[in-house]
Design a protein around this motif. Structure first.
Motif, PDB file in Angstrom:
ATOM      1  N   PRO A  86      35.031  37.680  34.534  1.00 31.90           N
ATOM      2  CA  PRO A  86      33.971  37.029  33.740  1.00 31.90           C
ATOM      3  C   PRO A  86      34.118  35.507  33.760  1.00 31.90           C
ATOM      4  N   ASP A  87      32.995  34.813  33.794  1.00 32.99           N
ATOM      5  CA  ASP A  87      32.992  33.344  33.843  1.00 32.99           C
ATOM      6  C   ASP A  87      33.763  32.718  32.695  1.00 32.99           C
ATOM      7  N   GLU A  88      33.730  33.342  31.539  1.00 34.41           N
ATOM      8  CA  GLU A  88      34.415  32.786  30.374  1.00 34.41           C
ATOM      9  C   GLU A  88      35.922  32.645  30.606  1.00 34.41           C
ATOM     10  N   ILE A  89      36.474  33.500  31.448  1.00 34.27           N
ATOM     11  CA  ILE A  89      37.902  33.389  31.770  1.00 34.27           C
ATOM     12  C   ILE A  89      38.164  32.089  32.516  1.00 34.27           C
ATOM     13  N   PHE A  90      37.277  31.740  33.433  1.00 33.54           N
ATOM     14  CA  PHE A  90      37.464  30.500  34.204  1.00 33.54           C
ATOM     15  C   PHE A  90      37.185  29.259  33.362  1.00 33.54           C
ATOM     16  N   GLU A  91      36.407  29.416  32.307  1.00 32.24           N
ATOM     17  CA  GLU A  91      36.209  28.309  31.377  1.00 32.24           C
ATOM     18  C   GLU A  91      37.460  28.101  30.531  1.00 32.24           C
ATOM     19  N   HIS A  92      38.188  29.169  30.291  1.00 34.81           N
ATOM     20  CA  HIS A  92      39.413  29.101  29.491  1.00 34.81           C
ATOM     21  C   HIS A  92      40.627  28.703  30.334  1.00 34.81           C
ATOM     22  N   ILE A  93      40.665  29.167  31.568  1.00 36.09           N
ATOM     23  CA  ILE A  93      41.824  28.951  32.446  1.00 36.09           C
ATOM     24  C   ILE A  93      41.418  28.101  33.640  1.00 36.09           C
ATOM     25  N   ASP A  94      42.146  27.006  33.827  1.00 38.92           N
ATOM     26  CA  ASP A  94      41.867  26.131  34.972  1.00 38.92           C
ATOM     27  C   ASP A  94      43.101  25.984  35.861  1.00 38.92           C
ATOM     28  N   TRP A  95      43.818  27.080  36.029  1.00 34.95           N
ATOM     29  CA  TRP A  95      45.036  27.058  36.825  1.00 34.95           C
ATOM     30  C   TRP A  95      44.739  26.883  38.306  1.00 34.95           C
ATOM     31  N   GLN A  96      45.669  26.219  39.002  1.00 39.17           N
ATOM     32  CA  GLN A  96      45.591  26.135  40.454  1.00 39.17           C
ATOM     33  C   GLN A  96      45.926  27.509  41.026  1.00 39.17           C
ATOM     34  N   ASP A  97      45.445  27.761  42.236  1.00 41.11           N
ATOM     35  CA  ASP A  97      45.632  29.075  42.859  1.00 41.11           C
ATOM     36  C   ASP A  97      47.090  29.476  43.032  1.00 41.11           C
ATOM     37  N   ASP A  98      47.990  28.502  43.206  1.00 42.34           N
ATOM     38  CA  ASP A  98      49.391  28.842  43.468  1.00 42.34           C
ATOM     39  C   ASP A  98      50.242  29.006  42.208  1.00 42.34           C
ATOM     40  N   VAL A  99      49.628  28.941  41.046  1.00 38.80           N
ATOM     41  CA  VAL A  99      50.377  29.129  39.798  1.00 38.80           C
ATOM     42  C   VAL A  99      50.912  30.566  39.743  1.00 38.80           C
ATOM     43  N   THR A 100      52.188  30.703  39.404  1.00 36.07           N
ATOM     44  CA  THR A 100      52.811  32.022  39.272  1.00 36.07           C
ATOM     45  C   THR A 100      52.342  32.656  37.970  1.00 36.07           C
ATOM     46  N   VAL A 101      51.842  33.888  38.074  1.00 30.66           N
ATOM     47  CA  VAL A 101      51.382  34.619  36.893  1.00 30.66           C
ATOM     48  C   VAL A 101      52.151  35.924  36.768  1.00 30.66           C
ATOM     49  N   TYR A 102      52.163  36.425  35.541  1.00 30.72           N
ATOM     50  CA  TYR A 102      52.864  37.661  35.229  1.00 30.72           C
ATOM     51  C   TYR A 102      51.890  38.592  34.525  1.00 30.72           C
ATOM     52  N   PHE A 103      51.660  39.742  35.130  1.00 27.47           N
ATOM     53  CA  PHE A 103      50.783  40.744  34.541  1.00 27.47           C
ATOM     54  C   PHE A 103      51.692  41.757  33.868  1.00 27.47           C
ATOM     55  N   CYS A 104      51.672  41.761  32.547  1.00 23.55           N
ATOM     56  CA  CYS A 104      52.635  42.513  31.743  1.00 23.55           C
ATOM     57  C   CYS A 104      51.991  43.779  31.186  1.00 23.55           C
ATOM     58  N   TYR A 105      52.284  44.911  31.828  1.00 25.97           N
ATOM     59  CA  TYR A 105      51.759  46.185  31.347  1.00 25.97           C
ATOM     60  C   TYR A 105      52.491  46.632  30.086  1.00 25.97           C
ATOM     61  N   GLU A 106      53.808  46.534  30.107  1.00 23.12           N
ATOM     62  CA  GLU A 106      54.653  46.889  28.973  1.00 23.12           C
ATOM     63  C   GLU A 106      56.063  46.382  29.279  1.00 23.12           C
ATOM     64  N   LYS A 107      56.979  46.629  28.358  1.00 21.02           N
ATOM     65  CA  LYS A 107      58.316  46.048  28.431  1.00 21.02           C
ATOM     66  C   LYS A 107      59.024  46.273  29.764  1.00 21.02           C
ATOM     67  N   TYR A 108      58.867  47.426  30.363  1.00 28.13           N
ATOM     68  CA  TYR A 108      59.587  47.736  31.605  1.00 28.13           C
ATOM     69  C   TYR A 108      58.693  47.702  32.841  1.00 28.13           C
ATOM     70  N   ASN A 109      57.528  47.082  32.709  1.00 27.27           N
ATOM     71  CA  ASN A 109      56.570  47.093  33.811  1.00 27.27           C
ATOM     72  C   ASN A 109      55.801  45.779  33.849  1.00 27.27           C
ATOM     73  N   VAL A 110      56.349  44.806  34.576  1.00 27.13           N
ATOM     74  CA  VAL A 110      55.745  43.481  34.724  1.00 27.13           C
ATOM     75  C   VAL A 110      55.624  43.186  36.214  1.00 27.13           C
ATOM     76  N   ILE A 111      54.473  42.637  36.604  1.00 26.96           N
ATOM     77  CA  ILE A 111      54.247  42.268  38.000  1.00 26.96           C
ATOM     78  C   ILE A 111      54.069  40.766  38.106  1.00 26.96           C
ATOM     79  N   GLN A 112      54.776  40.176  39.048  1.00 24.79           N
ATOM     80  CA  GLN A 112      54.639  38.753  39.329  1.00 24.79           C
ATOM     81  C   GLN A 112      53.761  38.583  40.562  1.00 24.79           C
TER      82      GLN A 112
END
Length: 157
Positions: A86-112
């Motif tokens: 959604p466009d609103e996400i890009f209005e909130h986040i202006d990160w560069q493409d190479d920024v490291t992100v972490y998608f956190c499903y739960e305590k024992y399941n995180v993807i970098q």
């Protein structure tokens, strides 16, 4: 070792599903953390006590309404054929493409991965939508995806 191979990841199928295949070079940038590394990351960045989003305590930053600015529907974009986030996400986040992100499903399941990989393949990540939180290295902005099709836009303290 901080990561497991995607081949050994229990949810590998969300990234190799025939309806939404991800190119090999992008798959290489999707790095599931080991359970031990995920646990440390979760405790340091999401919650010291709660094992998942459903059991967050009042001491967790994510449960404080003051940390969330808005909420928008992500499900309609996910269900459409062509739409990105959604466009609103890009209005909130202006990160560069190479920024490291972490998608956190739960305590024992995180993807970098990187912001560019997440943006390109966000639908795959959200095959499991049971409260995952996206945060980035050295950035305050956060996204909290809920199973009712909403994403909270906020900032970590």
């Amino acid at each position: 070792m901080d990561y497991i191979s995607l081949d050994d990841y229990s949810r590998k199928w969300i990234f190799t599903h025939q309806s939404m295949p991800i190119p090999e070079q992008d798959l290489a940038a999707i790095m599931p953390m080991t359970q031990a590394k995920s646990s440390v990351f979760w405790k340091d960045n999401i919650s010291k006590q709660s094992p998942d989003a459903e059991r967050m305590s009042s001491q967790d930053w994510a449960t404080s309404n003051q940390n969330w600015l808005d909420s928008v529907n992500w499900m309609s974009n996910w269900e459409s054929d062509d739409q990105g986030l959604p466009d609103e996400i890009f209005e909130h986040i202006d990160w560069q493409d190479d920024v490291t992100v972490y998608f956190c499903y739960e305590k024992y399941n995180v993807i970098q991965t990187t912001w560019s990989i997440f943006k390109a393949h966000w639908k795959n990540f959200l095959f499991f939508d049971d409260g995952p939180i996206l945060v980035a290295r050295r950035r305050k902005q956060a996204l909290w995806f809920t199973s009712d099709g909403q994403v909270k836009l906020g900032n970590r303290p």
